[in-house]
Write a protein that holds these residues in place. Structure first.
Motif, PDB file in Angstrom:
ATOM      1  N   PRO A   1       0.808  -1.148   0.022  1.00 24.27           N
ATOM      2  CA  PRO A   1       0.064  -0.050  -0.076  1.00 24.27           C
ATOM      3  C   PRO A   1       0.947   1.253   0.037  1.00 24.27           C
ATOM      4  O   PRO A   1       1.682   1.273   0.794  1.00 24.27           O
ATOM      5  N   THR A   2       0.735   2.265  -0.887  1.00 25.71           N
ATOM      6  CA  THR A   2       1.547   3.439  -1.112  1.00 25.71           C
ATOM      7  C   THR A   2       0.643   4.713  -1.215  1.00 25.71           C
ATOM      8  O   THR A   2      -0.412   4.641  -1.889  1.00 25.71           O
ATOM      9  N   TYR A   3       0.952   5.566  -0.549  1.00 28.35           N
ATOM     10  CA  TYR A   3       0.440   6.944  -0.501  1.00 28.35           C
ATOM     11  C   TYR A   3       1.253   8.056  -1.307  1.00 28.35           C
ATOM     12  O   TYR A   3       2.689   8.179  -0.712  1.00 28.35           O
ATOM     13  N   LEU A   4       0.940   8.247  -2.511  1.00 28.16           N
ATOM     14  CA  LEU A   4       2.129   9.218  -3.237  1.00 28.16           C
ATOM     15  C   LEU A   4       1.278  10.566  -2.925  1.00 28.16           C
ATOM     16  O   LEU A   4       0.017  10.976  -3.693  1.00 28.16           O
ATOM     17  N   ILE A   5       2.108  11.482  -2.706  1.00 28.00           N
ATOM     18  CA  ILE A   5       1.617  12.906  -2.303  1.00 28.00           C
ATOM     19  C   ILE A   5       2.488  13.605  -3.389  1.00 28.00           C
ATOM     20  O   ILE A   5       3.763  13.618  -3.154  1.00 28.00           O
ATOM     21  N   TYR A   6       1.981  14.265  -4.411  1.00 31.66           N
ATOM     22  CA  TYR A   6       3.038  14.861  -5.444  1.00 31.66           C
ATOM     23  C   TYR A   6       2.443  16.406  -5.614  1.00 31.66           C
ATOM     24  O   TYR A   6       1.256  16.912  -5.337  1.00 31.66           O
ATOM     25  N   GLY A   7       3.357  17.044  -5.902  1.00 29.97           N
ATOM     26  CA  GLY A   7       3.152  18.815  -6.217  1.00 29.97           C
ATOM     27  C   GLY A   7       2.626  18.890  -7.503  1.00 29.97           C
ATOM     28  O   GLY A   7       3.357  18.301  -8.471  1.00 29.97           O
ATOM     29  N   THR A   8       1.805  19.604  -7.563  1.00 28.26           N
ATOM     30  CA  THR A   8       1.329  19.941  -9.123  1.00 28.26           C
ATOM     31  C   THR A   8       2.071  20.867  -9.960  1.00 28.26           C
ATOM     32  O   THR A   8       2.093  20.867 -11.347  1.00 28.26           O
ATOM     33  N   PHE A   9       3.009  21.709  -9.377  1.00 25.12           N
ATOM     34  CA  PHE A   9       3.630  22.766  -9.865  1.00 25.12           C
ATOM     35  C   PHE A   9       2.979  23.988 -10.658  1.00 25.12           C
ATOM     36  O   PHE A   9       3.339  24.738 -11.178  1.00 25.12           O
ATOM     37  N   GLU A  10       1.516  23.748 -10.303  1.00 27.23           N
ATOM     38  CA  GLU A  10       0.835  24.916 -11.151  1.00 27.23           C
ATOM     39  C   GLU A  10       1.011  26.224 -10.513  1.00 27.23           C
ATOM     40  O   GLU A  10       1.140  26.415  -9.499  1.00 27.23           O
TER      41      GLU A  10
END
Length: 285
Positions: A222-231
């Protein structure tokens, strides 16, 4: 296979289920202090310096995902940890992703902070400045000559990092560039950066050669991927991010996706939720 014993530098925060935090290149394990303090009632978080970047001994020779995984495995064995939760940012996330792929039975859950969903750039301008444009060529030289080449390159990279110190200005510029607000954790991490070494440079070349999306598509835990949109920060990177997230979502993977409107340092972003991270780690359903 020869067993290698590594030396590690780690700070342990809290009590409970073991959790391992690995930082981005350039920072020590204390980059994850805000997370460790929040989790301290339920988790014993190990804030570990990366090999060769900080006070942990580096890895010699060619570095692959297997070598990175074994580096984490050795730490767990030294500390008598059978199974752990993993939290990694950037380069640290790549190391823990490697471990989770090669040793899934030793992982409870994996948290990736802006890592794994897109490939590392072939021309890494933000990481290596003026060296970025010749980095592919340098990479070939390192592959062929390894240690002699790294020894010659190290002073160049070290010189680029030894600018006149302007702490307040550095903090302000870093926060503006990353789209985050200044706080005590950011200030601490910038004030105490990781010490650079030849082994650390070797680690960065190993990182450069990882196929991160391929690794993530192999994930079984189980993986929680928190990513920046860079918008509104970097529109080219924003489009790049959206492209790879959509590609990733076409696969049936055990990943929970969470986007943060900001840049690479998602765990220092005001939209980042420590409560959501803790809920992911503690949810047994």
């Amino acid at each position: 296979m020869t067993h290698i014993t590594y030396d590690y530098h780690a700070e342990k925060i809290g009590q409970g289920v073991p959790a391992i935090f690995l930082p981005a290149g350039g920072f020590t394990g204390n980059e994850g202090l805000n997370i460790a303090e929040f989790l301290s009632g339920d988790f014993e978080t190990h804030l570990i310096d990366l090999p060769g970047l900080g006070n942990s001994k580096g890895i010699d020779g060619k570095i692959t995902s297997v070598h990175l995984a074994n580096w984490v495995k050795e730490y767990m064995e030294q500390n008598h940890i059978e199974k752990a939760d993993l939290i990694g940012h950037s380069l640290g996330g790549a190391i823990l992703l490697s471990f989770a792929v090669h040793y899934p039975d030793k992982v409870n859950k994996l948290v990736l902070l802006d890592q794994g969903h897109k490939p590392f750039p072939r021309i890494p301008k933000s990481e290596f400045g003026p060296f970025a444009y010749i980095f592919p060529l340098i990479n070939v030289c390192v592959k062929i000559f390894r240690k002699p080449c790294l020894n010659k390159l190290a002073p160049l990279f070290l010189q680029s990092n030894e600018q006149e110190i302007d702490f307040e200005g550095d903090v302000k510029r870093f926060c503006e560039r990353m789209g985050i607000e200044e706080n005590e954790y950011v200030r601490m991490a910038i004030k105490h950066p990781a010490e650079f070494s030849v082994e650390g440079l070797n680690l960065m070349f190993g990182y450069y050669n990882l196929n991160l999306p391929k690794l993530l598509k192999s994930i079984k835990v189980p993986t929680y991927l928190i990513y920046g949109t860079f918008e509104n920060i970097n529109e080219k990177e924003h489009r790049h991010t959206e492209h790879y997230i959509q590609k990733l979502k076409r696969h049936s993977l055990p990943i929970t996706y969470h986007q943060v409107n900001g840049g690479h340092y998602v765990h220092w972003n005001k939209e980042f939720s420590l409560c959501d991270l803790k809920e992911f780690l503690t949810n047994t359903s």
